[in-house]
Design an enzyme around this catalytic site. Structure first.
Site, PDB file in Angstrom:
ATOM      1  CG  ASP A  64      -0.157  -0.112   2.548  1.00 46.52           C
ATOM      2  OD1 ASP A  64       1.068  -0.311   2.506  1.00 46.52           O
ATOM      3  OD2 ASP A  64      -0.781  -0.020   3.617  1.00 46.52           O
ATOM      4  CG  HIS A  65       3.596   2.450   2.905  1.00 47.06           C
ATOM      5  ND1 HIS A  65       2.608   1.727   3.496  1.00 47.06           N
ATOM      6  CD2 HIS A  65       4.030   3.328   3.847  1.00 47.06           C
ATOM      7  CE1 HIS A  65       2.444   2.150   4.754  1.00 47.06           C
ATOM      8  NE2 HIS A  65       3.294   3.123   4.977  1.00 47.06           N
ATOM      9  CG  ASP A 119       2.523   1.712   9.201  1.00 52.34           C
ATOM     10  OD1 ASP A 119       3.069   2.032   8.130  1.00 52.34           O
ATOM     11  OD2 ASP A 119       1.815   2.502   9.863  1.00 52.34           O
ATOM     12  NE  ARG A 379       3.807   9.774  12.145  1.00 55.20           N
ATOM     13  CZ  ARG A 379       4.070   8.476  12.147  1.00 55.20           C
ATOM     14  NH1 ARG A 379       4.465   7.882  11.044  1.00 55.20           N
ATOM     15  NH2 ARG A 379       3.956   7.781  13.253  1.00 55.20           N
ATOM     16  CB  SER A 533       7.715   6.109  10.501  1.00 56.24           C
ATOM     17  OG  SER A 533       8.879   5.378  10.274  1.00 56.24           O
ATOM     18  NE  ARG A 535      10.151   5.924   7.674  1.00 51.09           N
ATOM     19  CZ  ARG A 535       9.816   7.173   7.323  1.00 51.09           C
ATOM     20  NH1 ARG A 535      10.743   8.080   7.120  1.00 51.09           N
ATOM     21  NH2 ARG A 535       8.551   7.505   7.123  1.00 51.09           N
TER      22      ARG A 535
HETATM   23  C1  MIC Z   1       4.633   6.595   8.052  1.00 52.99           C
HETATM   24  O1  MIC Z   1       3.471   6.968   8.170  1.00 52.99           O
HETATM   25  O2  MIC Z   1       5.612   7.302   8.357  1.00 52.99           O
HETATM   26  C2  MIC Z   1       4.884   5.212   7.509  1.00 52.99           C
HETATM   27  C3  MIC Z   1       5.499   5.358   6.178  1.00 52.99           C
HETATM   28  O3  MIC Z   1       3.690   4.512   7.367  1.00 52.99           O
HETATM   29  C4  MIC Z   1       5.811   4.496   8.497  1.00 52.99           C
HETATM   30  C5  MIC Z   1       6.341   3.224   8.043  1.00 52.99           C
HETATM   31  C6  MIC Z   1       7.463   3.348   7.067  1.00 52.99           C
HETATM   32  O4  MIC Z   1       8.299   4.245   7.177  1.00 52.99           O
HETATM   33  O5  MIC Z   1       7.512   2.508   6.168  1.00 52.99           O
HETATM   34  C7  MIC Z   1       5.182   4.274   9.870  1.00 52.99           C
HETATM   35  O6  MIC Z   1       4.322   5.016  10.255  1.00 52.99           O
HETATM   36  O7  MIC Z   1       5.633   3.396  10.607  1.00 52.99           O
HETATM   37 FE1  SF4 Z   2       0.324   5.113   5.044  1.00 52.18          FE
HETATM   38 FE2  SF4 Z   2       1.743   5.787   7.199  1.00 52.18          FE
HETATM   39 FE3  SF4 Z   2       0.313   7.596   5.866  1.00 52.18          FE
HETATM   40 FE4  SF4 Z   2      -0.927   5.760   7.241  1.00 52.18          FE
HETATM   41  S1  SF4 Z   2       0.412   7.343   8.053  1.00 52.18           S
HETATM   42  S2  SF4 Z   2      -1.445   6.422   5.181  1.00 52.18           S
HETATM   43  S3  SF4 Z   2       0.385   3.992   6.970  1.00 52.18           S
HETATM   44  S4  SF4 Z   2       2.093   6.489   5.105  1.00 52.18           S
END
Ligand code: MIC
Ligand code: SF4
Length: 641
Positions: A64-65, A119, A379, A533, A535
């Site tokens: 999905d990303h 995530d 965010r 995140s 990550r």
């Molecule tokens: C995000 O919202 O920052 C992400 C991308 O979903 C991350 C995960 C990632 O960096 O792959 C998260 O929230 O953990």
């Molecule tokens: Fe995707 Fe992270 Fe954004 Fe949620 S916050 S939509 S999981 S990138």
């Protein structure tokens, strides 16, 4: 003594430790989820554990990303994940089926169960009464292999909701209000439980919006009771059998309590560049808006989209505004098509995107230079949109839609009477994009593309250590600062050597070069280092660049666990004012590092440049100490096998 909802679920899943506040507990995970940007690494780690089949009740791999597939990298990575899933007993949700948290809520979430996801917004599942945690890929891999997930036993916070939301005020405004009270650090080490008579006035998607953004509070997780509303939702998803009632005991004891009167709330917004810079929409005034984005795992449900469609129906988006909408799942999109709401959205001049994270993680739709973007996301960290000087505000879908029409920040209450959206009695169910794993024992070829490069493994902790202060940061450094995402970099999540060239790219682009020239060293941070995140790349890349320790005033929970798992020592200043005793470039010496960590003592650090002594705490549990001494969780697992 009575128990909170979270304590009840913890008790049922406790496999290690005792439920004593602050001590480490190990929990059995019923379900796991991964997404593609963290998934490749998580499955490489799972493979390294040599477990043939996942040991959970349900594990799901979502794509999905990064679904742009702008080169072979992602397409190959997705094939790798699909083949791993097929082989090891994991369900595979194909690209286009939707955002992991939205789909999981619709099709798999189950009250009273535990869930761990690679995530940080996995706590979305708390909206349906799950105890759901965001974690690094390695912790998810361990859970898939049947191991426990470890957290410090959290404090319990109760947020008592009374009254009912007024027209045009929504769940997003509730969580923004909570953020204004608790701030982005206020949830660290705590589970936030929602309670009170206001709960039953909120639908499951509204509850999920609130638990989703518990991640922005830094909370361990957030949870709602499971009640008649939950039952109706599950029934409409054809899953009534998954229902289980859950509530706290009347004499449950909470460490903190807050009251929020829903009827007193107004539409809110978070100003650039932090989710807790909250004021009412009215207070911000009629700022000119260039872009509005509606979607993300926070606000992309059928309920949200229908509210947006009802606002846009018969209206036109302002000529100077780009309105982009990404429904959260194929289920949501299909229902909008079926009932004609997509026509209302499209006719307004909105742009429709695929059911993915999209602009939330900088996969396109970066605003123009200095432009104002209103987003229903969770965010608004600096640069996350892909435009360094963009001014991103977090708002509700109602505020985004009405502002898109007016071309400026607008309080949706100015629209007058609101059309109430009813939750459907039956959702459109079509799981054809969720592929079942192969039967156990069936031969499945693992498809490994050239983008997948070996990941770094840490070294055992040395007796003593000398290293340069490679970087000194301020407070609230996010993982987006440490390692940016976005369309240019997300394809390299399986390629740590390449990704490492972008470590701290938006903070200090010379960092990778300096780290390599110095042969590694130390990072010094302020409070809440590593928020955001999950990550684990934000630990693996510094590890690759030779970072041995991060010395900060405080850490975000998931990042601290990721550092330990990678073999990087997170150290907290014993006296926060000692932060001022180190400058970037200073040479630090840890004369008794190994012994002090082994014996759980305060760590002595000598600043050789200034001659001053600094004290720090490692604060690790016995289990984490072994991991750090062995140079990371994989090294430790090898040592034990
Ligand atoms: C995000 O919202 O920052 C992400 C991308 O979903 C991350 C995960 C990632 O960096 O792959 C998260 O929230 O953990
Ligand atoms: Fe995707 Fe992270 Fe954004 Fe949620 S916050 S939509 S999981 S990138």
């Amino acid at each position: 003594m009575g128990m909170t909802i979270a304590q009840k679920i913890i008790k049922m899943h406790l496999v290690d430790g005792t439920m004593e506040k602050g001590t480490e507990i190990g929990l059995r995970m019923d379900q796991t989820l991964t997404q593609d940007a963290t998934g490749t690494m998580a499955y490489l780690e799972f493979e390294a554990m040599g477990v043939p089949r996942v040991k959970t009740e349900r594990s799901v791999a979502y794509i999905d990303h990064n679904t742009l597939q702008s080169g072979f990298e992602n397409a190959d990575d997705h094939k790798f994940i699909a083949s791993i899933a097929k082989k090891h007993g994991i369900y595979f949700s194909k690209a286009g089926n939707g955002i992991c948290h939205q789909v999981h809520l619709e099709r798999f979430g189950s009250p009273g169960k535990t869930l761990i996801g690679s995530d940080s917004h996995t706590p979305t599942g708390g909206g349906i009464g799950m105890l759901a945690f965001g974690a690094g890929g390695l912790d998810v891999a361990v859970s898939m292999a049947g191991g426990a997930y470890y957290i410090p036993m959290p404090k319990m916070v109760r947020i008592n909701l009374t009254g009912k939301l007024s027209d045009w005020v929504s769940a997003k405004d509730i969580i923004l209000k909570v953020l204004s009270i608790l701030t982005v650090k206020g949830g660290v080490g705590k589970i936030i439980e929602y309670a009170g008579p206001g709960v039953k006035t909120l639908s499951v998607p509204e509850r999920a919006t609130i638990t989703n953004m518990g991640a922005e509070l830094g909370a361990t997780t957030s949870i709602f009771p499971s009640d008649e509303v939950t039952k109706e939702f599950l029934k409409a998803q054809g899953r009534e059998a998954d229902y289980k009632e859950l509530s706290s005991d009347s004499d449950a004891v909470y460490d903190e309590e807050y009251d929020i009167d829903l009827s007193a709330l107004s539409p809110m917004a978070a100003a650039p560049h932090m989710p807790d810079k909250v004021k009412t929409v009215e207070e911000f005034g009629a700022i000119k808006v260039h872009q509005c984005c509606i979607g993300s795992c926070t606000n992309s449900s059928y309920y949200d989209m229908m509210k947006v469609a009802s606002i846009l129906k018969g209206k036109k988006v302002h000529p100077d505004v780009s309105l982009v909408i990404s429904p959260g799942s194929k289920q949501v999109m299909a229902m909008l098509i079926q009932n004609g709401a997509l026509y209302d959205i499209l006719s307004s001049g909105a742009r429709i995107l695929e059911c993915t994270c999209g602009p939330c993680i900088g996969m396109g739709q970066s605003p123009g230079s200095g432009e104002v973007s209103l987003r229903t996301f969770n965010r608004n960290f600096e640069g996350r949109s892909g435009t360094a000087d963009a001014q991103v505000y977090l708002v509700s879908p109602e505020t985004a839609a009405v502002s898109a029409i007016n071309g400026c920040f607008t309080d949706p209450r100015t629209l007058g009477k609101m059309q109430h959206i009813k939750m459907p009695g039956q959702f459109l169910i079509d799981d054809s994009m969720i592929l079942k794993p192969a039967p156990e024992g069936q031969d499945v070829e693992i498809l490994r593309g050239p983008n997948i490069k070996p990941f770094p493994i840490g070294e055992p902790l040395p007796e003593n250590y000398a290293g340069a202060t490679l970087l000194k940061t301020g407070d609230n450094i996010t993982t987006d600062h440490i390692l940016p995402a976005g369309s240019k970099l997300l394809p390299y999540r399986s390629n740590i050597p390449y990704y490492s060239n972008y470590c701290f790219a938006n903070v200090d682009p010379d960092f990778p070069k300096r780290a390599k020239e110095c042969g590694g060293g130390i990072i010094v941070g302020g409070t809440n280092y590593g928020q955001g995140s999950s990550r684990e790349h934000a630990a693996l890349v510094p590890l690759y660049l030779g970072v041995r320790a991060v010395l900060a005033k405080s850490f975000a929970r998931i990042h601290s666990a990721n550092l330990i798992n990678s073999g990087i020592l997170p150290l907290v200043f014993s006296d926060p004012s000692d932060y001022d005793k180190i400058n970037q470039g200073d040479e630090l010496f840890f004369p008794n590092l190994k012994k002090e960590v082994e014996e759980g003592q305060t760590i002595t650090i000598l600043n050789k440049t200034t001659g001053q002594t600094i004290k720090a705490e490692s604060g690790v549990s016995g289990r984490q100490r072994d991991i750090i001494l062995a140079g990371g969780a994989l090294g430790n697992a090898k040592k034990q096998s």
